[in-house]
Scaffold this motif. Structure first.
Motif, PDB file in Angstrom:
ATOM      1  N   ALA A 133       1.063  -1.109  -0.213  1.00 30.53           N
ATOM      2  CA  ALA A 133      -0.246   0.198  -0.196  1.00 30.53           C
ATOM      3  C   ALA A 133       0.669   1.175   0.249  1.00 30.53           C
ATOM      4  CB  ALA A 133      -0.997  -0.013   1.168  1.00 30.53           C
ATOM      5  N   ILE A 134       2.118   1.462   0.465  1.00 30.15           N
ATOM      6  CA  ILE A 134       2.687   2.453   1.166  1.00 30.15           C
ATOM      7  C   ILE A 134       3.532   2.676  -0.556  1.00 30.15           C
ATOM      8  CG2 ILE A 134       5.084   3.085   1.899  1.00 30.15           C
ATOM      9  CD1 ILE A 134       4.161   2.085   4.637  1.00 30.15           C
ATOM     10  N   GLY A 135       3.936   0.990  -1.149  1.00 28.47           N
ATOM     11  CA  GLY A 135       4.854   1.089  -2.523  1.00 28.47           C
ATOM     12  C   GLY A 135       3.456   2.028  -3.467  1.00 28.47           C
ATOM     13  N   GLU A 136       2.060   2.008  -3.326  1.00 29.48           N
ATOM     14  CA  GLU A 136       1.040   2.825  -4.465  1.00 29.48           C
ATOM     15  C   GLU A 136       0.961   3.820  -4.388  1.00 29.48           C
ATOM     16  OE1 GLU A 136      -0.781   2.654  -7.273  1.00 29.48           O
ATOM     17  OE2 GLU A 136      -0.325   0.652  -6.763  1.00 29.48           O
ATOM     18  N   ARG A 137       1.542   4.514  -2.894  1.00 33.03           N
ATOM     19  CA  ARG A 137       1.456   5.468  -2.581  1.00 33.03           C
ATOM     20  C   ARG A 137       2.738   6.615  -2.715  1.00 33.03           C
ATOM     21  NH1 ARG A 137      -0.132   7.855   3.344  1.00 33.03           N
ATOM     22  NH2 ARG A 137       0.139   9.412   2.113  1.00 33.03           N
ATOM     23  N   VAL A 138       3.689   5.931  -2.853  1.00 34.99           N
ATOM     24  CA  VAL A 138       4.859   5.797  -3.451  1.00 34.99           C
ATOM     25  C   VAL A 138       4.377   6.298  -5.381  1.00 34.99           C
ATOM     26  CG1 VAL A 138       7.926   5.733  -4.041  1.00 34.99           C
ATOM     27  CG2 VAL A 138       6.028   5.503  -1.275  1.00 34.99           C
ATOM     28  N   LYS A 139       4.212   5.639  -6.006  1.00 37.81           N
ATOM     29  CA  LYS A 139       4.032   5.319  -7.220  1.00 37.81           C
ATOM     30  C   LYS A 139       2.996   6.507  -7.533  1.00 37.81           C
ATOM     31  CE  LYS A 139       1.749   3.038 -11.371  1.00 37.81           C
ATOM     32  NZ  LYS A 139       1.901   1.552 -11.878  1.00 37.81           N
ATOM     33  N   ASN A 140       2.385   7.390  -6.413  1.00 47.71           N
ATOM     34  CA  ASN A 140       1.180   8.478  -6.665  1.00 47.71           C
ATOM     35  C   ASN A 140       1.887   9.847  -6.114  1.00 47.71           C
ATOM     36  OD1 ASN A 140      -0.354   6.795  -8.214  1.00 47.71           O
ATOM     37  ND2 ASN A 140      -1.446   5.650  -6.099  1.00 47.71           N
ATOM     38  N   GLY A 141       3.069   9.767  -5.491  1.00 50.95           N
ATOM     39  CA  GLY A 141       3.980  11.114  -5.709  1.00 50.95           C
ATOM     40  C   GLY A 141       4.347  11.311  -4.289  1.00 50.95           C
ATOM     41  N   LEU A 142       4.258  10.185  -2.552  1.00 50.73           N
ATOM     42  CA  LEU A 142       4.562  10.398  -1.810  1.00 50.73           C
ATOM     43  C   LEU A 142       5.987  10.095  -1.955  1.00 50.73           C
ATOM     44  CD1 LEU A 142       3.840  10.266   1.461  1.00 50.73           C
ATOM     45  CD2 LEU A 142       3.468   7.930   1.055  1.00 50.73           C
ATOM     46  N   LYS A 143       6.083  11.222  -1.122  1.00 50.20           N
ATOM     47  CA  LYS A 143       7.814  11.620  -0.122  1.00 50.20           C
ATOM     48  C   LYS A 143       8.743  10.850   0.959  1.00 50.20           C
ATOM     49  CE  LYS A 143       8.384  13.690  -4.840  1.00 50.20           C
ATOM     50  NZ  LYS A 143       8.345  13.011  -5.924  1.00 50.20           N
ATOM     51  N   ILE A 144       9.218   9.516   0.574  1.00 53.87           N
ATOM     52  CA  ILE A 144       9.370   9.072   1.947  1.00 53.87           C
ATOM     53  C   ILE A 144      10.124   8.821   1.764  1.00 53.87           C
ATOM     54  CG2 ILE A 144       6.797   9.235   2.695  1.00 53.87           C
ATOM     55  CD1 ILE A 144       7.397   5.845   2.601  1.00 53.87           C
ATOM     56  N   GLN A 145      11.066   8.242   2.818  1.00 53.45           N
ATOM     57  CA  GLN A 145      12.516   7.398   2.885  1.00 53.45           C
ATOM     58  C   GLN A 145      11.936   5.711   3.817  1.00 53.45           C
ATOM     59  OE1 GLN A 145      15.309  10.374   4.166  1.00 53.45           O
ATOM     60  NE2 GLN A 145      16.221   9.788   2.055  1.00 53.45           N
ATOM     61  N   ALA A 146      12.541   5.406   4.068  1.00 47.53           N
ATOM     62  CA  ALA A 146      11.910   3.926   4.858  1.00 47.53           C
ATOM     63  C   ALA A 146      12.894   3.117   5.537  1.00 47.53           C
ATOM     64  CB  ALA A 146      11.279   2.703   3.539  1.00 47.53           C
ATOM     65  N   ILE A 147      12.985   2.121   5.889  1.00 53.82           N
ATOM     66  CA  ILE A 147      14.328   1.514   6.489  1.00 53.82           C
ATOM     67  C   ILE A 147      13.319   0.329   7.202  1.00 53.82           C
ATOM     68  CG2 ILE A 147      15.062   0.749   8.489  1.00 53.82           C
ATOM     69  CD1 ILE A 147      15.523   3.698   9.311  1.00 53.82           C
ATOM     70  N   PRO A 148      14.309  -1.392   5.871  1.00 54.74           N
ATOM     71  CA  PRO A 148      13.179  -2.380   6.191  1.00 54.74           C
ATOM     72  C   PRO A 148      13.833  -2.753   7.017  1.00 54.74           C
ATOM     73  CG  PRO A 148      14.981  -2.439   4.566  1.00 54.74           C
ATOM     74  CD  PRO A 148      14.751  -0.870   4.755  1.00 54.74           C
ATOM     75  N   THR A 149      12.617  -4.074   7.848  1.00 54.03           N
ATOM     76  CA  THR A 149      13.540  -5.288   8.963  1.00 54.03           C
ATOM     77  C   THR A 149      14.028  -6.042   8.152  1.00 54.03           C
ATOM     78  OG1 THR A 149      11.050  -5.634   9.368  1.00 54.03           O
ATOM     79  CG2 THR A 149      11.763  -3.416  10.852  1.00 54.03           C
ATOM     80  N   SER A 150      13.754  -6.402   8.259  1.00 51.49           N
ATOM     81  CA  SER A 150      14.401  -7.485   6.772  1.00 51.49           C
ATOM     82  C   SER A 150      14.867  -7.670   5.624  1.00 51.49           C
ATOM     83  CB  SER A 150      13.462  -9.008   7.036  1.00 51.49           C
ATOM     84  OG  SER A 150      12.230  -8.559   6.279  1.00 51.49           O
ATOM     85  N   LYS A 151      16.297  -8.936   4.853  1.00 51.76           N
ATOM     86  CA  LYS A 151      15.807  -8.720   3.380  1.00 51.76           C
ATOM     87  C   LYS A 151      14.983  -9.253   3.118  1.00 51.76           C
ATOM     88  CE  LYS A 151      20.847 -10.080   4.271  1.00 51.76           C
ATOM     89  NZ  LYS A 151      21.935 -11.497   4.189  1.00 51.76           N
ATOM     90  N   ALA A 152      14.001  -9.398   3.215  1.00 48.92           N
ATOM     91  CA  ALA A 152      12.583 -10.120   2.434  1.00 48.92           C
ATOM     92  C   ALA A 152      11.564  -8.797   2.185  1.00 48.92           C
ATOM     93  CB  ALA A 152      11.668 -11.025   3.295  1.00 48.92           C
ATOM     94  N   THR A 153      11.676  -8.315   3.012  1.00 47.58           N
ATOM     95  CA  THR A 153      11.231  -6.989   2.995  1.00 47.58           C
ATOM     96  C   THR A 153      12.256  -5.398   2.389  1.00 47.58           C
ATOM     97  OG1 THR A 153       9.601  -6.862   5.268  1.00 47.58           O
ATOM     98  CG2 THR A 153       9.963  -4.734   4.317  1.00 47.58           C
ATOM     99  N   GLU A 154      12.600  -6.179   2.184  1.00 48.03           N
ATOM    100  CA  GLU A 154      13.633  -4.793   1.416  1.00 48.03           C
ATOM    101  C   GLU A 154      13.570  -4.524  -0.103  1.00 48.03           C
ATOM    102  OE1 GLU A 154      18.574  -4.005   0.923  1.00 48.03           O
ATOM    103  OE2 GLU A 154      18.344  -5.463   2.467  1.00 48.03           O
ATOM    104  N   ALA A 155      13.587  -6.481  -0.340  1.00 49.12           N
ATOM    105  CA  ALA A 155      13.264  -6.678  -2.220  1.00 49.12           C
ATOM    106  C   ALA A 155      12.343  -6.761  -2.549  1.00 49.12           C
ATOM    107  CB  ALA A 155      13.512  -8.035  -1.697  1.00 49.12           C
TER     108      ALA A 155
END
Length: 225
Positions: free
Chosen positions: A35-57
């Motif tokens: 859902a956050i990825g969809e919002r980023v695609k639509n213009g949301l400007k954030i930076q994120a820290i993943p908590t696992s390699k799976a989430t990072e990918a």
């Protein structure tokens, strides 16, 4: 509708422009990241820290800009799932094996949201096993100490092999039973050499977002936050 997706989609609404966001790990967090990825695609400007390699990918595939934990001194908002949570907002996490990174990110966060389906709400935590991340070196001795405490530790196995975390450690799952003495276990774990972190996340979240079968999405605020 999928209760986990309901909770994940709702949590994504709390993310605002300019935030540094902790991205949790697990089946409910998966929907939140989408859902956050969809919002980023639509213009949301954030930076994120993943908590696992799976989430990072997953986040990279969605085009979410990422930071490492060493590049920040705070996190504005951390969103993650839980395995169990009680009315006092005490949670068990780590069923997916990412508890160490999850706790580092949550501890840095100004605000924490736990997301879940209604089955995770319990009167007393402990029916779900308590994950404990332990170093490989000396793991036999650490397991013996936990056995002496009466905790029935089981070294986690996945696909027929000892499970290894993203940090190169093992997970011992403690079968404590609902209603165990939280403070006693937390204190004793802190004395065992080789224990790196445990899955007790006590009163850390500002709110929990729960997908339900009959009431849609429930947002439960923590009065102590």
């Amino acid at each position: 509708m999928d209760m986990k997706k309901m909770a994940g989609d709702k949590a994504a609404e709390y993310v605002k422009d300019g935030m540094v966001v902790g991205l949790g790990t697990g089946s409910t967090a998966y929907h939140m990241v989408n859902a956050i990825g969809e919002r980023v695609k639509n213009g949301l400007k954030i930076q994120a820290i993943p908590t696992s390699k799976a989430t990072e990918a997953q986040a990279r595939e969605l085009g979410i800009p990422l930071l490492t934990i060493d590049e920040v001194d705070h996190v504005d908002l951390d969103i993650d799932g839980v395995d169990e949570i009680d009315p006092q907002f005490n949670a068990i996490k780590g069923g997916g094996g990412a508890l160490y990174r999850e706790k580092v990110v949550a501890t840095l966060a100004k605000e924490v949201i736990w997301i879940m389906d209604e089955s995770k709400l319990v009167d007393h935590i402990g029916a779900f096993h308590l994950p404990v991340e332990i170093a490989q070196y000396g793991s036999k001795q650490a397991m013996a100490r936990m056995e002496e405490c009466g905790w029935k530790p089981v070294l986690r196995v996945r696909d027929g092999k000892t499970f290894v975390t993203d940090n190169g450690n093992y997970i011992a799952d403690l079968h404590l039973g609902a209603g165990f003495d939280i403070e006693d276990v937390r204190e004793k774990l802190g004395t065992i050499v080789g224990v790196l972190e445990h899955g007790l996340f006590l009163n850390m979240c500002k709110r929990m977002i729960v997908g339900t079968s009959s009431e849609g999405v429930r947002v439960i605020e923590n009065p102590s936050k």
